[in-house]
Structure formats: structure tokens, C-alpha cells
Design a protein around this motif. Structure first.
Motif, short mmCIF file in Angstrom:
data_model
loop_
_atom_site.label_atom_id
_atom_site.label_comp_id
_atom_site.label_asym_id
_atom_site.label_seq_id
_atom_site.Cartn_x
_atom_site.Cartn_y
_atom_site.Cartn_z
N ILE A 13 0.85 -1.18 -0.06
CA ILE A 13 0.00 -0.10 -0.15
C ILE A 13 0.85 1.35 0.09
O ILE A 13 0.35 2.08 0.07
CB ILE A 13 -0.92 0.06 1.22
CG1 ILE A 13 -0.13 -0.07 2.56
CG2 ILE A 13 -2.08 -1.15 1.28
CD1 ILE A 13 -0.90 0.14 3.74
N HIS A 58 -6.19 10.40 0.42
CA HIS A 58 -6.61 9.77 -0.67
C HIS A 58 -7.91 9.71 -0.43
O HIS A 58 -8.47 9.98 0.81
CB HIS A 58 -6.11 8.29 -0.68
CG HIS A 58 -6.24 7.46 0.50
ND1 HIS A 58 -5.51 7.57 1.74
CD2 HIS A 58 -7.17 6.41 0.88
CE1 HIS A 58 -5.92 6.76 2.48
NE2 HIS A 58 -7.06 6.25 2.22
N HIS A 60 -12.40 8.34 -0.55
CA HIS A 60 -13.14 7.29 -0.34
C HIS A 60 -14.56 7.97 -0.80
O HIS A 60 -14.97 8.91 -0.74
CB HIS A 60 -13.15 6.76 0.98
CG HIS A 60 -12.02 5.92 1.30
ND1 HIS A 60 -11.63 4.89 0.88
CD2 HIS A 60 -10.88 6.28 2.08
CE1 HIS A 60 -10.44 4.43 1.45
NE2 HIS A 60 -10.08 5.27 2.54
N THR A 65 -14.76 3.26 6.64
CA THR A 65 -13.47 2.67 7.10
C THR A 65 -13.40 2.41 8.62
O THR A 65 -13.81 3.16 9.31
CB THR A 65 -12.37 3.51 6.68
OG1 THR A 65 -12.31 4.62 7.38
CG2 THR A 65 -12.38 3.80 5.16
N GLN A 121 -7.47 -3.17 9.04
CA GLN A 121 -8.27 -2.25 8.26
C GLN A 121 -9.45 -2.87 7.54
O GLN A 121 -9.15 -3.88 6.96
CB GLN A 121 -7.74 -1.47 7.20
CG GLN A 121 -6.43 -0.71 8.18
CD GLN A 121 -7.05 0.89 8.42
OE1 GLN A 121 -8.02 1.09 8.49
NE2 GLN A 121 -5.95 1.74 8.94
N TRP A 123 -13.28 -2.02 5.52
CA TRP A 123 -14.43 -1.10 4.80
C TRP A 123 -15.66 -1.96 4.96
O TRP A 123 -15.67 -2.95 4.69
CB TRP A 123 -13.96 -0.96 3.29
CG TRP A 123 -12.77 -0.56 3.27
CD1 TRP A 123 -11.75 0.30 3.87
CD2 TRP A 123 -12.12 -0.10 1.80
NE1 TRP A 123 -10.78 0.88 3.39
CE2 TRP A 123 -10.97 0.69 1.97
CE3 TRP A 123 -12.59 -0.24 0.44
CZ2 TRP A 123 -10.04 1.01 0.82
CZ3 TRP A 123 -11.97 0.16 -0.58
CH2 TRP A 123 -10.67 0.61 -0.42
N TRP A 252 -10.28 1.20 -6.85
CA TRP A 252 -9.32 1.65 -6.08
C TRP A 252 -9.82 1.92 -4.55
O TRP A 252 -10.18 0.89 -3.89
CB TRP A 252 -8.84 3.16 -6.63
CG TRP A 252 -7.74 3.85 -5.91
CD1 TRP A 252 -6.55 3.31 -5.37
CD2 TRP A 252 -7.75 5.07 -5.88
NE1 TRP A 252 -5.86 3.98 -4.94
CE2 TRP A 252 -6.37 5.38 -5.30
CE3 TRP A 252 -8.44 6.17 -6.27
CZ2 TRP A 252 -5.86 6.63 -4.95
CZ3 TRP A 252 -7.90 7.51 -6.01
CH2 TRP A 252 -6.74 7.65 -5.39
N ASN A 253 -10.34 3.19 -4.10
CA ASN A 253 -10.73 3.35 -2.93
C ASN A 253 -12.21 3.70 -2.87
O ASN A 253 -12.84 4.13 -1.96
CB ASN A 253 -10.26 4.45 -2.11
CG ASN A 253 -8.59 4.22 -1.99
OD1 ASN A 253 -8.22 3.21 -1.70
ND2 ASN A 253 -7.71 5.21 -2.64
N GLN A 301 -5.79 -1.11 -3.68
CA GLN A 301 -6.36 -0.19 -2.67
C GLN A 301 -5.30 0.60 -1.69
O GLN A 301 -4.43 -0.08 -1.31
CB GLN A 301 -7.64 -0.58 -1.93
CG GLN A 301 -8.75 -0.77 -2.85
CD GLN A 301 -8.91 -2.29 -3.41
OE1 GLN A 301 -7.95 -3.06 -3.25
NE2 GLN A 301 -9.74 -2.14 -4.23
N ALA A 302 -5.52 1.69 -1.30
CA ALA A 302 -4.90 2.30 -0.05
C ALA A 302 -5.49 1.47 1.12
O ALA A 302 -6.31 1.15 1.13
CB ALA A 302 -5.12 3.89 -0.01
N SER A 304 -7.14 1.90 3.92
CA SER A 304 -8.32 2.55 4.18
C SER A 304 -8.14 4.07 4.20
O SER A 304 -8.59 4.76 4.85
CB SER A 304 -8.69 2.34 5.74
OG SER A 304 -8.81 3.36 6.57
#
Length: 304
Positions: A13, A58, A60, A65, A121, A123, A252-253, A301-302, A304
């Protein structure tokens, strides 16, 4: 019966942060409303390299998260102006809704040098009616999260409801999320009141129906099956699940029930319409441009 066993995959990440990625998985995208899960650490690096681990601002949309630490500490900053240090046993719950940006920085040298930094982490996808909600952030301290103990078993309810436990963490759909620690030989089951349920083995090993499962494996169970697990050695588990929300798209996010909403989010981030954290706005993660991946496969993905 056991529906599927998900083996965590290694993912990067950032330049200094490798994680075990559990969800999403190509054969099992979600468990209840949970659509993403990473396990980072334990991490031991030289303090001067801490910046390499930082997750830069970044964006969302369409999700919450949920950050939970076993050790160390992380500093969260977001576009609402929130700056919050999260410590072990606490929960950082950030609902992105229509759009938010945040960063996570590792600013405690002692935790990094000592190898104590370790975090989970996840989501949680939002119901369709909540996908465009106003963004929000809440930190819940350890004393706000109920703990239950009996011989050989310790558990903390992170969110939702399970085994008759509830707490004040605001959720948007029926779910449960538990941190469970078992002594060797301890026996434990799953909450029966939820449609979809899973066990992630964070430390140690467990036995279910005569088979042994170890660190980095997630066991997902069919509705109506009530397995009994036994700790083969001291074990740390994350139990999670809830009611399914229906199909979600992830890129991605960004998470949404509508593909076109994700396209809008891409444009919003690229054009600067999702604000950066006011106290952390000198750098950010650009929108990925990756033309090599198969159609429908999200870029990394980053955290969170």
C-alpha cells in the motif's frame, strides 16, 4: 458447512508497507457488508524510514473505514478537519458517504522501532440510501467497547451486535465485528443471529471440524451452520459478518452500488473536488492510471 477458505495475499500500500489482503477475493467479494480487509504488521523499521510507510491523503466514497490496532499508534487526518491518534483497543470509524479524503501517518518512532505496530483495516459498504450521506468521523475509546471473558476466552465487541453484546458504535446495517483472544484448548462458536459470518485468523491456529487453520486464513460459513472452533495454540481472531447488502462495485478506494458513481468519483478526485485534509494537504495519492489490468479488476487499494 464451510463455504470457502480465503488465503490472504501480499499487497503493497506504499513503499514501506506490506499487508496481508483478505477481502475482496475473486470468489468471495463480501461477507455481510464487509467489502475490504487488510492486516498490516507487526512492523519493525528504523524510525527515520517512517515516512515511507505513511498513507498519503486519498479519497473514499460509499463506505465506512474501520481502523483497529493490536499495537502501536496511527495519526488520522481528514477533510473534515479531524486529527485523531488511534491507539490499541480503540476504533476509528470514518463514514465517507458522498466523499472524503484522509491520511494515516506513523508518527510514533518507539512503536516502529519496537515492532509493535499492527493493525486491521476493514471497509463496510453502506446501504444504498446511505451512500450519499454527509461524511463523518468518530473515535471510540476502549472503555466504550464492551469486553466479555470466560475461562480461556477474551473478546471485545468492536461494532454491531453479537452474543447479546451491543455498544454505541454507529453502524448503518445489521452486522457484527469482534476481536477474540483464545487460550490453547479454548472452544468458541460463531454468533447465530447473522446471515453471513467469517473468522479471520490473525495469530496462532484453530481447528474446525478436524482441520487446522493458521495465520492469514479467513473461513466463511454458510447460513445456518454453527461451527465449533478449538484453539490449537493461543490464537487471536477477528470475527465479522452481517446481512448482505447486494452487489457493490469497487475500484481503488471507491465503493458504490452504481458503476457511474465510481466514474464520477474518479473525475472528482482528479479535478480536486474532494477536499484534502486542511492540516495535511501538501501531498496526496494521485488517481491511478493502470491500463494493464483485466476489465473489472480494481487497482491496489490504499490502506483505508
Amino acid at each position: 458447512m464451510l463455504d470457502i477458505v480465503i488465503e490472504a495475499r501480499q499487497a503493497a500500500i506504499g513503499p514501506g508497507m506490506q499487508v496481508r489482503r483478505i477481502l475482496p477475493f475473486r470468489l468471495r467479494r463480501m461477507v455481510g457488508p464487509f467489502i475490504f480487509m487488510d492486516h498490516a504488521g507487526p512492523v519493525a523499521i528504523q524510525p527515520q524510514a517512517a515516512h515511507d510507510m505513511d498513507v498519503l491523503p486519498h479519497p473514499h466514497i460509499g463506505l465506512s473505514t474501520v481502523s483497529y490496532l493490536f499495537g502501536g499508534q496511527v495519526t488520522h487526518r481528514d477533510s473534515l478537519g479531524v486529527e485523531q491518534i488511534i491507539r490499541p483497543g480503540e476504533v476509528n470509524w470514518m463514514t465517507a458517504g458522498r466523499g472524503i479524503a484522509h491520511s494515516e501517518r506513523f508518527e510514533e518512532p518507539a512503536a516502529l522501532a519496537g515492532g509493535t505496530l499492527e493493525m486491521i483495516q476493514t471497509w463496510v459498504a453502506l446501504p444504498e440510501k446511505e451512500e450519499e450521506a454527509m461524511p463523518s468521523f468518530t473515535n471510540y475509546t476502549a472503555d466504550q467497547l464492551p469486553i466479555f471473558t470466560e475461562t480461556g476466552v477474551w473478546m471485545r465487541l468492536i461494532a454491531g451486535d453479537a452474543f447479546g453484546l451491543r455498544n454505541g458504535v454507529k453502524t448503518h446495517s445489521p452486522m457484527f465485528y469482534l476481536h477474540v483472544v483464545l487460550e490453547q484448548g479454548a472452544r468458541f462458536g460463531l454468533p447465530k443471529e447473522h446471515a453471513e459470518r467469517a473468522i479471520y485468523v490473525a495469530k496462532g491456529s484453530i481447528e474446525v471440524a478436524g482441520r487446522t487453520y493458521t495465520v492469514g486464513q479467513m473461513l466463511v460459513f454458510t447460513r445456518g451452520i454453527d461451527p465449533m472452533l478449538v484453539a490449537k495454540e493461543p490464537a487471536t481472531l477477528m470475527l465479522l459478518g452481517g446481512e448482505p447488502l447486494g452487489e457493490r462495485f469497487i475500484w481503488w478506494n471507491f465503493v458504490s452500488s452504481r458503476k457511474e458513481r465510481i466514474e464520477q468519483a474518479k473525475a472528482d478526485w482528479k479535478e480536486g473536488r474532494i477536499l484534502l485534509p486542511p492540516s495535511d494537504n501538501q501531498e496526496f495519492v494521485p488517481l491511478p492510471e493502470d491500463h494493464s489490468r483485466p476489465a473489472g479488476s480494481p487497482p491496489p487499494q490504499a490502506l483505508s
